[in-house]
Write an enzyme that holds these catalytic residues in place. Structure first.
Site, PDB file in Angstrom:
ATOM      1  N   HIS A  26       0.830  -1.213   0.000  1.00 17.90           N
ATOM      2  CA  HIS A  26       0.000   0.000   0.000  1.00 17.90           C
ATOM      3  C   HIS A  26       0.861   1.258   0.000  1.00 17.90           C
ATOM      4  O   HIS A  26       0.686   2.152  -0.835  1.00 17.90           O
ATOM      5  CB  HIS A  26      -0.910  -0.023   1.232  1.00 17.90           C
ATOM      6  CG  HIS A  26      -1.818   1.157   1.348  1.00 17.90           C
ATOM      7  ND1 HIS A  26      -3.159   1.107   1.017  1.00 17.90           N
ATOM      8  CD2 HIS A  26      -1.594   2.437   1.765  1.00 17.90           C
ATOM      9  CE1 HIS A  26      -3.703   2.294   1.209  1.00 17.90           C
ATOM     10  NE2 HIS A  26      -2.783   3.120   1.673  1.00 17.90           N
ATOM     11  N   GLU A  27       1.808   1.322   0.931  1.00 20.73           N
ATOM     12  CA  GLU A  27       2.653   2.512   1.031  1.00 20.73           C
ATOM     13  C   GLU A  27       3.661   2.591  -0.110  1.00 20.73           C
ATOM     14  O   GLU A  27       3.958   3.679  -0.611  1.00 20.73           O
ATOM     15  CB  GLU A  27       3.385   2.531   2.381  1.00 20.73           C
ATOM     16  CG  GLU A  27       2.467   2.682   3.581  1.00 20.73           C
ATOM     17  CD  GLU A  27       1.597   3.932   3.506  1.00 20.73           C
ATOM     18  OE1 GLU A  27       2.046   4.943   2.938  1.00 20.73           O
ATOM     19  OE2 GLU A  27       0.450   3.881   3.999  1.00 20.73           O
ATOM     20  N   HIS A  30       1.952   4.150  -3.066  1.00 16.70           N
ATOM     21  CA  HIS A  30       1.899   5.608  -2.945  1.00 16.70           C
ATOM     22  C   HIS A  30       3.231   6.228  -3.365  1.00 16.70           C
ATOM     23  O   HIS A  30       3.274   7.163  -4.178  1.00 16.70           O
ATOM     24  CB  HIS A  30       1.628   6.011  -1.492  1.00 16.70           C
ATOM     25  CG  HIS A  30       0.212   5.831  -1.048  1.00 16.70           C
ATOM     26  ND1 HIS A  30      -0.875   6.205  -1.810  1.00 16.70           N
ATOM     27  CD2 HIS A  30      -0.303   5.337   0.114  1.00 16.70           C
ATOM     28  CE1 HIS A  30      -1.991   5.934  -1.148  1.00 16.70           C
ATOM     29  NE2 HIS A  30      -1.677   5.408   0.014  1.00 16.70           N
TER      30      HIS A  30
END
Length: 208
Positions: A26-27, A30
């Site tokens: 997820h990170e 980003h």
């Protein structure tokens, strides 16, 4: 009491790998999208990595253990590097939940495949399928939770990406109060009332 402790340990063993993988990707998503759009901040801080230790937020991990809703340490993003900061932040915000949705779909596919074609020994197959089933739920939870339009969650960045610039700027001022608002909404049951049906529906859709 001993049974409860052992049950909790077994549960954590099954949940920890998919949870760590989910928040890491997820990170990373980003940071990678921000990097592709011209922002080197995440890369310079060593956040473009699959090492989960770089992304762990102790409070987010504790929240996951206790409440089954967790989060990672946000990747730093500097929209000043983007040609179109508002559009750039929109794409960066969508990357995290989008990555979780992709992992959930792939995990469900693998779980179905392993059940239909049990090519592994049972003692290895059962925990692996259990982790994949947990991965579906965890990644759906992260995607849905992060899409809530409450600062600093990704949903607020998406909303700010489509709002008129002056309205988006005013909305961004709520960010210092976002965590308090999340706690209030969680403990009053509002968040659960909203996201649990979506998570359950998506889970049934993918796993049958």
């Amino acid at each position: 009491m001993d049974f409860d402790v052992y049950a909790l340990i077994r549960q954590l063993i099954l949940l920890a790998p998919p949870f760590l993988f989910a928040i890491t990707v997820h990170e990373l998503a980003h940071g990678y999208v921000a990097y592709r759009l011209g922002d080197p901040t995440a890369k310079n801080e060593g956040r473009l990595t699959m090492n989960p230790l770089k992304h762990l937020d102790p409070l987010g991990v504790l929240a996951f253990i206790i409440m089954k809703i967790g989060w990672a340490k946000p990747v730093p993003v500097n929209p000043g590097y983007f040609k179109d900061p508002q559009r750039g932040m929109l794409l960066v915000a969508l990357a995290g939940p989008g990555a979780n949705v992709a992992i959930a779909i792939f995990s469900a596919f693998l779980a179905h495949l392993l059940i239909l074609i049990p090519i592994l020994p049972l003692f290895f197959l059962q925990p692996l399928v259990g982790m994949l089933v947990a991965s579906v739920w965890i990644n759906i939870m992260l995607a849905v939770f992060n899409c809530l339009p409450i600062p600093p969650l990704d949903g607020s960045k998406v909303l700010m990406g489509v709002l008129p610039p002056d309205v988006a700027h005013s909305y961004a001022r709520l960010e210092p109060f976002g965590f308090i608002l999340l706690l209030v909404l969680f403990y009053t049951g509002v968040i659960g009332w909203f996201i649990i049906p979506i998570i359950q529906f998506s889970n049934r859709l993918l796993l049958g």
